[in-house]
Every structure is written in C-alpha cells, then in structure tokens.
Design a protein around this motif. Structure first.
Motif, short mmCIF file in Angstrom:
data_model
loop_
_atom_site.label_atom_id
_atom_site.label_comp_id
_atom_site.label_asym_id
_atom_site.label_seq_id
_atom_site.Cartn_x
_atom_site.Cartn_y
_atom_site.Cartn_z
N SER A 1 -5.80 7.16 42.73
CA SER A 1 -6.28 8.48 43.12
C SER A 1 -7.71 8.43 43.61
O SER A 1 -8.15 9.33 44.34
CB SER A 1 -6.16 9.46 41.95
N ALA A 2 -8.45 7.40 43.23
CA ALA A 2 -9.78 7.18 43.79
C ALA A 2 -9.67 6.57 45.17
O ALA A 2 -10.48 6.83 46.06
CB ALA A 2 -10.59 6.26 42.88
N PHE A 3 -8.63 5.76 45.40
CA PHE A 3 -8.46 5.09 46.68
C PHE A 3 -7.97 6.05 47.76
O PHE A 3 -8.40 5.99 48.91
CB PHE A 3 -7.49 3.92 46.54
N ALA A 4 -7.07 6.94 47.40
CA ALA A 4 -6.63 7.99 48.33
C ALA A 4 -7.33 9.27 47.88
O ALA A 4 -8.52 9.42 48.04
CB ALA A 4 -5.11 8.12 48.29
N SER A 5 -6.60 10.19 47.32
CA SER A 5 -7.17 11.34 46.63
C SER A 5 -6.15 11.77 45.60
O SER A 5 -4.96 11.45 45.73
CB SER A 5 -7.47 12.50 47.60
N ARG A 6 -6.61 12.48 44.58
CA ARG A 6 -5.67 12.91 43.54
C ARG A 6 -4.56 13.77 44.14
O ARG A 6 -3.38 13.61 43.80
CB ARG A 6 -6.42 13.68 42.45
N GLU A 7 -4.92 14.65 45.05
CA GLU A 7 -3.94 15.56 45.63
C GLU A 7 -2.90 14.79 46.44
O GLU A 7 -1.69 15.06 46.34
CB GLU A 7 -4.66 16.60 46.51
N MET A 8 -3.35 13.83 47.24
CA MET A 8 -2.41 13.03 48.03
C MET A 8 -1.48 12.23 47.14
O MET A 8 -0.27 12.16 47.37
CB MET A 8 -3.18 12.07 48.95
N VAL A 9 -2.05 11.60 46.11
CA VAL A 9 -1.25 10.75 45.22
C VAL A 9 -0.24 11.59 44.44
O VAL A 9 0.94 11.22 44.35
CB VAL A 9 -2.17 9.96 44.27
N MET A 10 -0.65 12.72 43.91
CA MET A 10 0.27 13.54 43.14
C MET A 10 1.40 14.08 44.00
O MET A 10 2.56 14.15 43.57
CB MET A 10 -0.49 14.69 42.47
N GLU A 11 1.11 14.41 45.26
CA GLU A 11 2.17 14.86 46.16
C GLU A 11 3.11 13.71 46.51
O GLU A 11 4.33 13.89 46.58
CB GLU A 11 1.55 15.46 47.43
N ALA A 12 2.54 12.51 46.73
CA ALA A 12 3.39 11.35 47.02
C ALA A 12 4.29 11.04 45.83
O ALA A 12 5.48 10.72 46.00
CB ALA A 12 2.51 10.14 47.34
N TYR A 13 3.77 11.17 44.62
CA TYR A 13 4.58 10.94 43.42
C TYR A 13 5.67 12.01 43.30
O TYR A 13 6.79 11.71 42.87
CB TYR A 13 3.70 10.91 42.18
N ARG A 14 5.34 13.25 43.66
CA ARG A 14 6.36 14.30 43.62
C ARG A 14 7.52 13.94 44.55
O ARG A 14 8.69 14.08 44.19
CB ARG A 14 5.74 15.64 44.02
N GLN A 15 7.18 13.45 45.73
CA GLN A 15 8.22 13.06 46.67
C GLN A 15 8.99 11.82 46.19
O GLN A 15 10.20 11.72 46.39
CB GLN A 15 7.61 12.80 48.05
N ALA A 16 8.29 10.90 45.56
CA ALA A 16 8.96 9.70 45.04
C ALA A 16 9.97 10.06 43.96
O ALA A 16 11.08 9.51 43.92
CB ALA A 16 7.92 8.72 44.49
N ILE A 17 9.61 10.97 43.09
CA ILE A 17 10.53 11.40 42.04
C ILE A 17 11.72 12.13 42.64
O ILE A 17 12.87 11.89 42.26
CB ILE A 17 9.78 12.29 41.02
N ALA A 18 11.47 12.99 43.63
CA ALA A 18 12.55 13.71 44.28
C ALA A 18 13.51 12.76 44.98
O ALA A 18 14.73 12.99 45.01
CB ALA A 18 11.99 14.72 45.27
N ALA A 19 12.97 11.66 45.53
CA ALA A 19 13.79 10.67 46.24
C ALA A 19 14.32 9.59 45.30
O ALA A 19 14.97 8.65 45.75
CB ALA A 19 12.98 10.03 47.36
N GLU A 20 14.04 9.73 44.01
CA GLU A 20 14.53 8.83 42.96
C GLU A 20 14.13 7.37 43.20
O GLU A 20 14.94 6.45 43.11
CB GLU A 20 16.04 8.98 42.78
N TYR A 21 12.85 7.18 43.46
CA TYR A 21 12.30 5.83 43.44
C TYR A 21 12.36 5.29 42.01
O TYR A 21 12.36 6.05 41.04
CB TYR A 21 10.85 5.83 43.93
N ARG A 22 12.39 3.96 41.90
CA ARG A 22 12.38 3.30 40.58
C ARG A 22 10.92 3.08 40.18
O ARG A 22 10.11 2.59 40.97
CB ARG A 22 13.14 1.98 40.65
N PHE A 23 10.58 3.40 38.93
CA PHE A 23 9.19 3.40 38.48
C PHE A 23 8.86 2.21 37.58
O PHE A 23 9.74 1.59 36.97
CB PHE A 23 8.89 4.70 37.71
N PHE A 24 7.57 1.91 37.52
CA PHE A 24 6.92 0.97 36.62
C PHE A 24 7.20 -0.49 36.99
O PHE A 24 7.45 -0.80 38.16
CB PHE A 24 7.24 1.27 35.17
N SER A 25 7.14 -1.39 36.04
CA SER A 25 7.02 -2.83 36.31
C SER A 25 8.11 -3.38 37.23
O SER A 25 7.82 -4.15 38.15
CB SER A 25 7.05 -3.60 34.98
N PHE A 26 9.37 -3.04 36.98
CA PHE A 26 10.47 -3.54 37.79
C PHE A 26 10.90 -2.54 38.87
O PHE A 26 11.98 -2.67 39.45
CB PHE A 26 11.67 -3.88 36.90
#
Length: 341
Positions: A309-334
């Motif tokens: 969130s420092a590299f992009a912005s908190r707002e951009m990252v949180m929106e990208a994560y919202r889209q990732a969850i909606a698209a059912e990306y796989r999270f964390f180490s694997f």
C-alpha cells in the motif's frame, strides 16, 4: 494511519492449501499504479511487462527444516521448537510450545540425543534464546530431525517439501519461504534471460517477524523484528548499471523489496553489504530503488499489506483486493500473484 485501515474480509475457501501442479500456471493480477486499473492475466504473461535491460531481483534464501520436536531432559512432555534467527555459535532465537516448559536453564533433547540444547534466556516478547549442542554439521542434523515450518493457515500436508522452496533457493536460513518466487520455473528464468532481462539475487533470511500480526493500532508504534540480509558486488553492479542506463528494477517479493530499500541511499544507489534490517515500510514511505513489485496476496492488517500500500496506494490496493476476491484468486503462500506495475 491505523492497522484497521488494512482490514478486509477474506473467505476461507480462497486460502490456497496446496501448490498448483505447474509453478507458473498461477493467475496474475496486474495493478497499474498510474491509473489504478486492474488486469487479470496468467503468470506467464509477466514476459509482456518486463523489458530487455531491466533488472529483476530475487531473494535466494532457502527455507530450513526449522521445526523440531523434542522434550526436556528427564521429562516426556513433547516440546516444539521453531528456529527463527541464527545468532551464531549455536545460539538461535526460537519460538517454543508449550512456553511454560522452556524456562531459562531447561535442557532439551531431540532425536534420541543426536541434538541437545539449553534454554539460555526468555526474551521480552516471549521468544527463547536457545544454544544447541551437536557433533557434525548443524544443517545436516536439521535435515534428519527437522520439519518444514509451513504457515499455520495451510492445513493440508505438503507431499513435496521442495514446492515450498523457490527453484533458485541457495542460501539456507529462512523460517518461511519468500513466496513471490514460488511461481518461477527454470524455463521462465531462461526465457527472461534470453529476452535480455538481467537476473540478480540478494539474500534475506525470512523470519516470522515479517508475518506476525500487528498488535498496535497506530502503525508508528509497531516494531519489526530484524532479519539478516546480504547483497554481493555482482548484484549491486547490476542494479546500479541498470538504473544508470534507464532500465527498471523489479523486486520479486516484499523481502527483496525490503532488502533493496534497506541498502539503497537516497539516490537509489546500492553497494555490496550485509547486516540486519528491521525496516518497516507503510504508506508515506518513498521508495528509492524499486520500480515494479511482484508479490503474492497477503493477510489482512499485515505489514506486507502495508508495504504494498506504500508502493501503490491504500485505496488502489484495497480495490484490487476487492476485485481479486470477487474473481476468486487464490491467496497467501501457495496462491496467485500480483504485479504492482
């Protein structure tokens, strides 16, 4: 800025429990930092973004089988010891369970006495300083007695421990894998080199401090645990030459990012060195050398969420994560990967 600013609700079904059959078959979410737009790609599409004469920096630390099961001398209650940081001369900072069985002065034994140890002190944070006693090579003994310390959110058994290592892992010492690199295959590394991308390596031995929950609500009150890093002259030269020629520096993972940002001066110049870093990167930090960041998806309210969130912005990252969850990306180490471009 507060810890709660980085909370999001993640369905448990999206936590990847096992690696994909092919390392580079994962999905790749691309966040364009210029306008906040999100693209959904495959990891192999990374080749379209990296350019000839760019420099891609990897963390070549290798995970050691750092989880040991033993017991106190004269007792039978099992005691688990997780090696965190090598302090030298057989002394390690460790996590132990149950803690009440590992007070200062307690002698421990593992593998029918093949490895013994003494708890020298209890740290203010509850970690133990334990000195190990052995004949031979410590890492060889660990290979016989130790177990790969998978993160607690992975509940399934890992059949092939090498899948929790990057294909370029060389320097033993981490308690957890630098997971952004798990997507790379030898063929993909060769393809990058053939395109003219310069491949460089640093070492940062990943401790659990990087992944520990942030307890303080105010980010400024959080203190990171120190981790050992090293950069050789070849890598320093690669980075400096790339920047001088107008190329971009790619950090593969938050650990590579933290290493580069620890070493770089205000002009983004680096030099060969080694030491310990406790750098904590959160919004407001100005990156000095990293141009593009490749990473995995991280835990809510973690220091890793704060770094990206420092590299992009908190707002951009949180929106990208919202889209990732909606698209059912796989999270964390694997899980799947994210490119902050």
């Amino acid at each position: 800025m507060k810890k709660s600013d980085f909370y999001f609700d993640l369905p448990e079904r999206l936590i990847a429990q096992h690696p994909l059959a092919q390392r580079d078959a994962s999905r790749l979410l691309v966040l364009d930092r210029a306008d906040g737009s999100v693209s959904h790609r495959q990891f192999r599409d990374l080749m379209e973004y990296v350019q000839p004469d760019d420099c891609m920096v990897f963390n070549n630390s290798r995970v050691i089988p750092a989880r040991l099961m033993g017991h106190a001398v004269g007792h039978t209650t099992p005691i688990e010891v997780l090696l965190l940081t090598d302090k030298g001369d057989g002394l390690w900072e460790c996590l132990t369970r149950p803690g009440k069985k590992t007070r200062a002065g307690v002698d421990l034994t593992f593998g029918d006495g093949l490895l013994t140890a003494t708890v020298e002190s209890v740290q203010p944070d509850g970690n133990r300083l334990i000195r190990f006693h052995y004949d031979g090579v410590f890492l060889e003994i660990l290979d016989r007695l130790g177990v790969m310390p998978l993160p607690p959110y992975i509940k399934e058994r890992l059949d092939d421990p090498e899948r929790y290592q990057t294909v370029y892992a060389r320097t033993p010492g981490s308690a957890a894998a630098p997971t952004a690199g798990l997507h790379f295959t030898p063929a993909l590394l060769d393809a990058l080199a053939q395109k003219g991308v310069r491949l460089a390596f640093v070492t940062l031995h990943v401790g659990l401090g990087t992944f520990r929950p942030v307890k303080e609500e105010e980010l400024a009150d959080h203190v990171m645990h120190a981790e050992y890093y090293s950069m050789d002259e070849q890598t320093a030269q690669c980075i400096n030459e790339t920047r001088a020629a107008g190329g971009k520096i790619w950090a593969v993972g938050t650990t590579a990012s933290r290493t580069l940002e620890t070493i770089a001066d205000e002009r983004g110049h680096v030099r060969a060195q080694s030491g310990w870093t406790d750098i904590f990167i959160y919004p407001g930090y100005r990156f000095k050398v990293v141009d593009h960041l490749l990473t995995n998806f991280h835990l809510p309210e973690s220091t890793l969420m704060m770094l990206i969130s420092a590299f992009a912005s908190r707002e951009m990252v949180m929106e990208a994560y919202r889209q990732a969850i909606a698209a059912e990306y796989r999270f964390f180490s694997f899980g799947d990967a994210m490119l902050l471009y």
